[in-house]
Design an enzyme around this catalytic site. Structure first.
Site, mmCIF file in Angstrom:
data_model
loop_
_atom_site.group_PDB
_atom_site.id
_atom_site.type_symbol
_atom_site.label_atom_id
_atom_site.label_comp_id
_atom_site.label_asym_id
_atom_site.label_seq_id
_atom_site.Cartn_x
_atom_site.Cartn_y
_atom_site.Cartn_z
ATOM 1 N N ASP A 2 11.898 -51.240 79.307
ATOM 2 C CA ASP A 2 11.622 -50.826 77.938
ATOM 3 C C ASP A 2 10.381 -51.598 77.491
ATOM 4 O OD1 ASP A 2 11.439 -50.418 75.269
ATOM 5 O OD2 ASP A 2 13.547 -50.805 74.814
ATOM 6 N N TYR A 36 16.832 -55.329 72.657
ATOM 7 C CA TYR A 36 16.952 -54.192 71.744
ATOM 8 C C TYR A 36 16.285 -52.961 72.333
ATOM 9 C CZ TYR A 36 16.516 -51.335 67.531
ATOM 10 O OH TYR A 36 16.588 -50.309 66.617
ATOM 11 N N LYS A 55 5.523 -47.521 69.909
ATOM 12 C CA LYS A 55 4.665 -48.363 69.054
ATOM 13 C C LYS A 55 3.156 -48.136 69.218
ATOM 14 C CE LYS A 55 8.139 -51.982 68.413
ATOM 15 N NZ LYS A 55 8.691 -51.851 67.083
HETATM 16 N N1 PMP Z 1 12.801 -50.624 72.322
HETATM 17 C C1 PMP Z 1 12.193 -51.743 71.923
HETATM 18 C C2 PMP Z 1 11.955 -52.839 72.913
HETATM 19 C C3 PMP Z 1 11.782 -51.882 70.603
HETATM 20 O O1 PMP Z 1 11.172 -53.004 70.209
HETATM 21 C C4 PMP Z 1 12.007 -50.826 69.698
HETATM 22 C C5 PMP Z 1 11.578 -50.927 68.246
HETATM 23 N N2 PMP Z 1 11.526 -52.173 67.712
HETATM 24 C C6 PMP Z 1 12.643 -49.671 70.172
HETATM 25 C C7 PMP Z 1 13.022 -49.599 71.494
HETATM 26 C C8 PMP Z 1 12.892 -48.518 69.263
HETATM 27 O O2 PMP Z 1 11.671 -47.932 68.885
HETATM 28 P P1 PMP Z 1 11.549 -47.083 67.540
HETATM 29 O O3 PMP Z 1 11.721 -48.029 66.399
HETATM 30 O O4 PMP Z 1 10.191 -46.461 67.631
HETATM 31 O O5 PMP Z 1 12.627 -46.057 67.596
#
Ligand code: PMP
Length: 458
Positions: free
Chosen positions: A253, A153, A281
């Site tokens: 990521d 994700y 985060k």
């Molecule tokens: N990349 C990863 C690996 C994530 O876990 C998340 C959020 N769960 C995101 C991108 C997107 O981040 P945000 O919810 O702050 O937009």
């Protein structure tokens, strides 16, 4: 939204149910992020303190969701509150809308901690960070497609909202996964232009990457899938080598893994330098934030070489040397950077991360024992301060392995855990904080024991 008749949660959560019903009248589905919904209704929280959440009915929960991992110091950490208040009081504003020195201070810190980061740009979320990382890769290579791994994700936008939780029946061969859209309203264009790879399968990944190398700007991945399924070291080293040879930008990521697997993310553990890293985060200390960092020559592609504003619009003012477009009213928000810097400062204190990891391992070990004592096949999978509970055996290496585990049973246990005061959104991973105590761990293990008994006896 129709709230189902059966209520899993007892009389103790009546107020949550009724307030959620009210929310559903003005908010589609009652939630502002679909992931926050679960049947028959999610719980409405009112307060947080340390490792605990308190719902509107006054029930207390040990929180392992921790805002999807963002709250590594737990709820309401005093030093974060103080840093935020100090920043606002001393500067006299919430945000300048101009460059300011904390942007440099944080960037210097990220350069120090993350092996792959030489320069930094800020965004407002993890989603925006991966989006900017991808655009940067496209601009840098002049190629247009990207590749991502099945089950990973990267935020909820079209280009990557593909094969995150695909129906296996529609997802093709394990070694040559097909792109499956995750949402209604996703144009087919993105299914055709996002190449899907099988995680932890170097041979199959190599075959696909080689076939598409001429059109691939970048490969994006969660170095630890979902924050808890680690890449094999050989896979990671091999992927780095391969992307370098094929002139494909490697994007880590680390939105989940940043500051949670080590202070320098997963890249520090693997000893692999990605070209671009996306963060979010924990970086915001509980406030919305994102950032990308990477190699200087790649990052410099967004460097402004001249001012541009609405009055300078027009073709004669443009040329091919124009930088990559990156903007945002709130980018580099000083209040948020203050929270992030205070958080990192605490995490950097000697022994803090070690203790956090030890605590996480203790919980994992004890949970494994409890499930075993009930004759259930269970393993915890994870690294650092994140793990998940998998009801099933065999090596868990990727999405397809995960899909073979017993999620029905896991869900039943999770619902009982909610009744017993342990908050993990059903089926979500566990994130640990620095403020979870041994007592929390004991209570959590006892709650699992009781939850399993209840589920088995039903
Ligand atoms: N990349 C990863 C690996 C994530 O876990 C998340 C959020 N769960 C995101 C991108 C997107 O981040 P945000 O919810 O702050 O937009």
């Amino acid at each position: 939204m129709i709230i189902q008749e059966e209520t899993f949660i007892s009389e103790r959560t009546k107020k949550s149910a009724s307030l959620f019903k009210k929310a559903c009248e003005v908010i589609p589905g009652g939630v502002t992020a679909n992931i926050k919904y679960f049947n028959p209704h999610p719980l409405m929280m009112e307060k947080g303190k340390g490792s605990k959440l308190f719902d509107v009915d006054g029930n207390e929960y040990i929180d392992y969701l921790l805002c999807y991992g963002a709250l590594i110091l737990g709820h309401g950490h005093q030093q974060v509150f103080e840093a935020v208040t100090k920043q606002m009081m001393e500067s006299g504003t919430t945000i300048f809308g101009t460059p300011h020195t904390m942007e440099t201070t944080m960037a210097e810190k990220l350069v120090e901690l993350y092996p792959g980061i030489e320069m930094v740009r800020y965004t407002n979320s993890g989603l925006e960070a991966t989006l900017l990382a991808i655009r940067t890769a496209v601009a840098y290579t002049g190629k247009e497609k990207i590749a991502k791994f099945e089950g990973h994700y990267h935020g909820g936008y079209d280009q990557v909202l593909v094969s995150v939780n695909p129906d296996i029946d529609k997802a093709g061969e394990e070694t040559a996964p097909k792109a499956v859209g995750e949402s209604r309203g996703l144009p087919d264009y993105y299914l055709d232009n996002t190449v899907i790879l099988p995680f932890n399968d170097l041979e199959a990944t190599e075959k696909i990457l080689k076939a598409h190398a001429h059109e691939l700007a970048g490969v994006i991945l969660e170095p630890i899938q979902g924050g808890f399924i680690p890449a094999d070291q050989d896979f990671m080293t091999g992927l780095r080598k391969m992307t370098e040879e094929l002139n494909i930008v490697l994007i880590f990521d680390e939105v989940k893994t940043g500051f949670r697997i080590s202070l320098g993310g997963a890249q520090k553990i693997y000893g692999v330098k990605p070209d671009i890293t996306a963060l979010g985060k924990v970086l915001g200390g509980g406030f919305p934030v994102g950032a990308i960092g990477g190699k200087k020559d790649i990052m410099m592609i967004s460097s402004a070489r001249g001012g541009r504003d609405i009055l300078t619009a027009g073709a004669e003012n443009r040329n091919k040397q124009d930088p990559l477009y990156h903007s945002g009213t709130y980018n580099g928000h000083p209040t948020i950077l203050a929270a992030g810097l205070a958080t990192i400062n605490i995490l950097e204190q000697k022994g803090t991360m070690d203790q956090l990891f030890k605590k996480t391992q203790l919980l994992r070990n004890q949970l494994e024992e409890v499930y075993k004592s009930h004759g259930l096949t269970m393993q915890t999978v994870g690294m650092g301060s994140i793990f998940n509970i998998i009801l099933g055996d065999g090596n868990i290496k990727n999405y397809r392995d995960m899909s073979k585990s017993d999620t029905k049973l896991r869900k039943k246990i999770d619902y009982e855990l909610l009744k017993l005061g342990v908050y993990t959104k059903p089926l979500n991973r566990y994130s640990m904080s620095t403020v979870h105590t041994e007592k929390d761990i004991q209570r959590t293990v006892a709650a699992h024991d009781e939850a399993i008994k209840r589920v088995i006896n039903k």
